[in-house]
Design a protein around this motif. Sequence first.
Motif, PDB file in Angstrom:
ATOM      1  N   PHE A 120     -75.634 -35.257  42.816  1.00 54.18           N
ATOM      2  CA  PHE A 120     -74.824 -35.574  43.988  1.00 54.18           C
ATOM      3  C   PHE A 120     -74.827 -34.415  44.972  1.00 54.18           C
ATOM      4  CE2 PHE A 120     -72.797 -38.096  40.574  1.00 54.18           C
ATOM      5  CZ  PHE A 120     -72.989 -39.357  41.115  1.00 54.18           C
ATOM      6  N   THR A 121     -74.930 -34.736  46.235  1.00 53.81           N
ATOM      7  CA  THR A 121     -74.854 -33.711  47.269  1.00 53.81           C
ATOM      8  C   THR A 121     -73.492 -33.711  47.958  1.00 53.81           C
ATOM      9  OG1 THR A 121     -75.822 -35.231  48.892  1.00 53.81           O
ATOM     10  CG2 THR A 121     -77.341 -33.750  47.711  1.00 53.81           C
ATOM     11  N   LYS A 122     -72.672 -34.710  47.615  1.00 51.92           N
ATOM     12  CA  LYS A 122     -71.329 -34.809  48.172  1.00 51.92           C
ATOM     13  C   LYS A 122     -70.367 -35.171  47.047  1.00 51.92           C
ATOM     14  CE  LYS A 122     -72.959 -36.431  52.679  1.00 51.92           C
ATOM     15  NZ  LYS A 122     -72.772 -37.435  53.747  1.00 51.92           N
ATOM     16  N   GLY A 123     -69.172 -34.622  47.109  1.00 49.95           N
ATOM     17  CA  GLY A 123     -68.179 -34.953  46.103  1.00 49.95           C
ATOM     18  C   GLY A 123     -66.999 -34.003  46.171  1.00 49.95           C
ATOM     19  N   ALA A 152     -58.427 -38.303  56.833  1.00 50.69           N
ATOM     20  CA  ALA A 152     -59.374 -38.819  57.839  1.00 50.69           C
ATOM     21  C   ALA A 152     -60.325 -37.740  58.326  1.00 50.69           C
ATOM     22  CB  ALA A 152     -58.613 -39.430  59.009  1.00 50.69           C
ATOM     23  N   SER A 153     -59.811 -36.535  58.558  1.00 53.63           N
ATOM     24  CA  SER A 153     -60.688 -35.467  59.056  1.00 53.63           C
ATOM     25  C   SER A 153     -61.684 -35.033  57.985  1.00 53.63           C
ATOM     26  CB  SER A 153     -59.876 -34.275  59.563  1.00 53.63           C
ATOM     27  OG  SER A 153     -59.168 -33.662  58.509  1.00 53.63           O
ATOM     28  N   GLN A 154     -61.261 -35.021  56.729  1.00 57.33           N
ATOM     29  CA  GLN A 154     -62.177 -34.644  55.656  1.00 57.33           C
ATOM     30  C   GLN A 154     -63.228 -35.734  55.443  1.00 57.33           C
ATOM     31  OE1 GLN A 154     -62.056 -31.664  54.689  1.00 57.33           O
ATOM     32  NE2 GLN A 154     -63.066 -31.522  52.730  1.00 57.33           N
ATOM     33  N   VAL A 155     -62.824 -36.979  55.525  1.00 57.44           N
ATOM     34  CA  VAL A 155     -63.773 -38.091  55.395  1.00 57.44           C
ATOM     35  C   VAL A 155     -64.829 -38.008  56.503  1.00 57.44           C
ATOM     36  CG1 VAL A 155     -64.031 -40.609  55.584  1.00 57.44           C
ATOM     37  CG2 VAL A 155     -62.225 -39.633  54.143  1.00 57.44           C
ATOM     38  N   ALA A 156     -64.393 -37.743  57.727  1.00 55.76           N
ATOM     39  CA  ALA A 156     -65.335 -37.619  58.845  1.00 55.76           C
ATOM     40  C   ALA A 156     -66.298 -36.463  58.606  1.00 55.76           C
ATOM     41  CB  ALA A 156     -64.570 -37.416  60.153  1.00 55.76           C
ATOM     42  N   ALA A 157     -65.780 -35.341  58.122  1.00 57.06           N
ATOM     43  CA  ALA A 157     -66.641 -34.185  57.855  1.00 57.06           C
ATOM     44  C   ALA A 157     -67.667 -34.500  56.770  1.00 57.06           C
ATOM     45  CB  ALA A 157     -65.792 -32.979  57.451  1.00 57.06           C
ATOM     46  N   VAL A 158     -67.250 -35.206  55.736  1.00 53.88           N
ATOM     47  CA  VAL A 158     -68.164 -35.588  54.655  1.00 53.88           C
ATOM     48  C   VAL A 158     -69.257 -36.501  55.196  1.00 53.88           C
ATOM     49  CG1 VAL A 158     -68.360 -36.950  52.526  1.00 53.88           C
ATOM     50  CG2 VAL A 158     -66.495 -35.302  52.772  1.00 53.88           C
ATOM     51  N   ARG A 159     -68.869 -37.473  55.988  1.00 54.91           N
ATOM     52  CA  ARG A 159     -69.848 -38.438  56.518  1.00 54.91           C
ATOM     53  C   ARG A 159     -70.864 -37.780  57.442  1.00 54.91           C
ATOM     54  NH1 ARG A 159     -65.658 -43.416  57.558  1.00 54.91           N
ATOM     55  NH2 ARG A 159     -65.644 -44.157  55.406  1.00 54.91           N
ATOM     56  N   GLU A 160     -70.441 -36.769  58.178  1.00 53.95           N
ATOM     57  CA  GLU A 160     -71.330 -36.105  59.133  1.00 53.95           C
ATOM     58  C   GLU A 160     -72.295 -35.132  58.466  1.00 53.95           C
ATOM     59  OE1 GLU A 160     -68.884 -34.282  62.114  1.00 53.95           O
ATOM     60  OE2 GLU A 160     -67.983 -36.192  62.697  1.00 53.95           O
ATOM     61  N   LEU A 199     -69.867 -30.596  49.124  1.00 53.01           N
ATOM     62  CA  LEU A 199     -69.141 -30.498  47.868  1.00 53.01           C
ATOM     63  C   LEU A 199     -67.940 -29.601  48.118  1.00 53.01           C
ATOM     64  CD1 LEU A 199     -72.191 -29.818  45.530  1.00 53.01           C
ATOM     65  CD2 LEU A 199     -70.911 -31.957  45.676  1.00 53.01           C
ATOM     66  N   PHE A 200     -66.756 -30.040  47.692  1.00 50.03           N
ATOM     67  CA  PHE A 200     -65.573 -29.206  47.895  1.00 50.03           C
ATOM     68  C   PHE A 200     -64.596 -29.383  46.753  1.00 50.03           C
ATOM     69  CE2 PHE A 200     -64.650 -33.244  49.840  1.00 50.03           C
ATOM     70  CZ  PHE A 200     -63.300 -33.474  49.654  1.00 50.03           C
ATOM     71  N   ALA A 201     -63.793 -28.354  46.534  1.00 50.88           N
ATOM     72  CA  ALA A 201     -62.803 -28.349  45.458  1.00 50.88           C
ATOM     73  C   ALA A 201     -61.408 -28.255  46.041  1.00 50.88           C
ATOM     74  CB  ALA A 201     -63.055 -27.159  44.533  1.00 50.88           C
ATOM     75  N   GLY A 239     -66.710 -42.572  50.039  1.00 52.05           N
ATOM     76  CA  GLY A 239     -67.698 -43.114  49.102  1.00 52.05           C
ATOM     77  C   GLY A 239     -68.373 -42.038  48.264  1.00 52.05           C
ATOM     78  N   ILE A 240     -67.602 -41.016  47.881  1.00 52.34           N
ATOM     79  CA  ILE A 240     -68.155 -39.912  47.099  1.00 52.34           C
ATOM     80  C   ILE A 240     -67.450 -39.841  45.740  1.00 52.34           C
ATOM     81  CG2 ILE A 240     -68.875 -38.583  49.113  1.00 52.34           C
ATOM     82  CD1 ILE A 240     -66.343 -36.871  48.774  1.00 52.34           C
ATOM     83  N   PRO A 241     -68.101 -39.197  44.766  1.00 55.88           N
ATOM     84  CA  PRO A 241     -67.493 -39.108  43.439  1.00 55.88           C
ATOM     85  C   PRO A 241     -66.416 -38.019  43.356  1.00 55.88           C
ATOM     86  CG  PRO A 241     -69.601 -38.009  43.419  1.00 55.88           C
ATOM     87  CD  PRO A 241     -69.458 -38.644  44.780  1.00 55.88           C
TER      88      PRO A 241
END
Length: 162
Positions: free
Chosen positions: A25-28, A90-98, A103-105, A130-132
Motif C-alpha cells: 500500500f502506498t496510502k493508509g 475532509a482536509s486529510q481525505v483531500a490530501a490523501v486523494r491528491e 502514509l500517516f500515523a 478508501g485507504i486501509p
Amino acid sequence: MINAIFRAIFFLSGWKITGHTQHSFTKGVYAVCPHASWIDFLVGLGTRAALRYPIGYLGKEELFKPPFGFIFRWLGGRPVKRNQKSNLVASQVAAVREADQFLFALAPEGTRGDVGKLRTGFYFMAYEAGIPIFPVAFDYGRKEARFAPPFFPTGDFEQDMK
C-alpha cells in the motif's frame, strides 16, 4: 541519516517489530494505540525508521509552535487543532486523494490520558479516502511494536472496531 540514527537506537534499545508489516500500500493510516506516554513518539520514530516506510504523522498543534515546532515538521508531522472544528477529516481525505503516496500515523485516542472510547476521525479519514487502517500497538513490557493485519473500513465503525 536521521532515520539511520532512529533505527539504530530502536534496535539497540531492544525493540523489535512483530506482526503484519509487509504490504504494497502506498496510502493508509497507522492507528497507534494506546497513546500512554510522550515516549510513544520516540518509539514511533524508531518503528518508522525500522520499517523504512515514509510515514508522516498528525500531532497536536502545540507541538508545532516555536521554538521547537520546526523539528516536528521536519520529522514529518502535520499539526491538528484539537480545540476547534476544522474539518480535519475532509482536509486529510483531500490530501490523501491528491497524493501519489500518503502514509500517516496518529493516536485514535487524541490524547495520552485514559479515554472511554476512541475518536472516530482516523476511521472516517480511511473510509472516505478508501485507504486501509494499519492497527499498531506498542508493548513496552516486551519492547514490541505490534502490527495487526491492515483492513479497509466498511463504514460501520462499531462493527469494524470489534
